[in-house]
Design an enzyme around this catalytic site. Structure first.
Site, PDB file in Angstrom:
ATOM      1  N   ASP A 220       0.862  -1.184   0.000  1.00  0.00           N
ATOM      2  CA  ASP A 220       0.000   0.000   0.000  1.00  0.00           C
ATOM      3  C   ASP A 220       0.900   1.236   0.000  1.00  0.00           C
ATOM      4  O   ASP A 220       1.428   1.628   1.040  1.00  0.00           O
ATOM      5  CB  ASP A 220      -0.900   0.016   1.238  1.00  0.00           C
ATOM      6  CG  ASP A 220      -1.937  -1.103   1.263  1.00  0.00           C
ATOM      7  OD1 ASP A 220      -1.676  -2.173   0.675  1.00  0.00           O
ATOM      8  OD2 ASP A 220      -2.993  -0.909   1.898  1.00  0.00           O
TER       9      ASP A 220
ATOM     10  N   LYS B 220      -6.804   3.601  -2.965  1.00  0.00           N
ATOM     11  CA  LYS B 220      -7.139   3.543  -1.542  1.00  0.00           C
ATOM     12  C   LYS B 220      -7.311   4.964  -1.022  1.00  0.00           C
ATOM     13  O   LYS B 220      -6.528   5.855  -1.354  1.00  0.00           O
ATOM     14  CB  LYS B 220      -6.019   2.809  -0.807  1.00  0.00           C
ATOM     15  CG  LYS B 220      -6.128   2.799   0.708  1.00  0.00           C
ATOM     16  CD  LYS B 220      -4.964   1.988   1.301  1.00  0.00           C
ATOM     17  CE  LYS B 220      -4.856   2.132   2.808  1.00  0.00           C
ATOM     18  NZ  LYS B 220      -3.714   1.368   3.363  1.00  0.00           N
TER      19      LYS B 220
ATOM     20  N   LYS C 151     -10.127   0.526  -2.005  1.00  0.00           N
ATOM     21  CA  LYS C 151     -10.007   0.237  -0.582  1.00  0.00           C
ATOM     22  C   LYS C 151     -10.362   1.489   0.208  1.00  0.00           C
ATOM     23  O   LYS C 151      -9.821   2.564  -0.039  1.00  0.00           O
ATOM     24  CB  LYS C 151      -8.588  -0.219  -0.232  1.00  0.00           C
ATOM     25  CG  LYS C 151      -8.380  -0.449   1.267  1.00  0.00           C
ATOM     26  CD  LYS C 151      -6.980  -0.977   1.574  1.00  0.00           C
ATOM     27  CE  LYS C 151      -6.719  -1.047   3.069  1.00  0.00           C
ATOM     28  NZ  LYS C 151      -5.363  -1.578   3.384  1.00  0.00           N
TER      29      LYS C 151
END
Length: 231
Positions: free
Chosen positions: A95, A158, A188
């Site tokens: 991430d 995300k 996300k």
């Protein structure tokens, strides 16, 4: 969109069970792994210095790690090297945080190049998620950054680090991100997803993964007290 998910087992399968506090210890991370397995979450998400993790044999648990976290103000070569080391140490997913300043200045080609550098260190089937810090961006900037992420080969966009003062995930941002990426990437939601209702709202808006630190409380239907740096 109406979600068919109504039970905690289904919701748990969406969760990256997260511990990113600077004071986290190896014992804390070991406890995180144990709790994640008990809850049935999809993965654990930790800081890169906590790798490698010991996952019990037979456990169906992925390992996610952050990169360029939390500011994104790292040279691309450093992010790429950090991601490569994380993959070598057993991470399944990375991430990464974009340089939000580049997005604010409209330098979306630079944003894409930054993501591409990390993507090169995270070869498929390893998963790359791109943290855009949506609360700090305008809608137009969210759309442009999501397009840059898709063009760079990201698997997910995300919402948030959970550390930015502008805030975390919102239903509006998640919906806009999903509308932008469509079937080309997943979304996300992270940062402030603390209740069962929060989780359902994010999934209904288009999220297919949730970053949650208080997973046990969320799945029990409670809302944990949030602390700084808590998802």
């Amino acid at each position: 969109m109406t979600t068919p998910l109504v039970d905690t087992v289904s919701i748990a399968s969406y969760i990256d069970h997260t511990l990113l506090k600077p004071e986290a210890t190896t014992a804390d991370v070991a406890a995180l792994v144990t709790e994640a397995i008990a809850l049935g979450t999809y993965s654990v998400c930790v800081s890169p210095s906590m790798l490698p993790l010991t996952i019990p044999a037979g456990a169906d648990l992925k390992v996610a790690v952050v990169c360029g976290f939390p500011s994104g103000k790292h040279h691309s070569i450093i992010k790429a090297a950090e991601a490569a080391l994380s993959i070598a140490q057993g991470a399944d997913e990375v991430d990464m945080v974009i340089d939000i300043g580049s997005a604010k200045e409209g330098r979306f080609a630079d944003v894409q190049a930054d993501i591409s550098a990390v993507r090169a260190s995270v070869p498929a089937p390893k998963v790359l998620k791109v943290i855009i810090e949506s609360a700090a961006l305008t809608d137009a900037e969210i759309v442009a950054v999501c397009e840059a992420a898709v063009s760079a080969g990201a698997d997910f966009v995300k919402t948030s680090t959970g550390f930015h003062p502008a805030g975390g995930a919102t239903v509006h941002a998640v919906r806009l991100m999903k509308q932008t990426v469509g079937d080309r990437a997943q979304v996300k939601a992270s940062g402030g997803v603390r209740s069962f209702d929060d989780a359902l709202a994010m999934i209904e808006a288009g999220a297919s993964r949730l970053g949650v630190s208080g997973s046990a409380a969320l799945l029990a239907g409670a809302t944990p007290t949030g602390a700084a740096g808590a998802y």
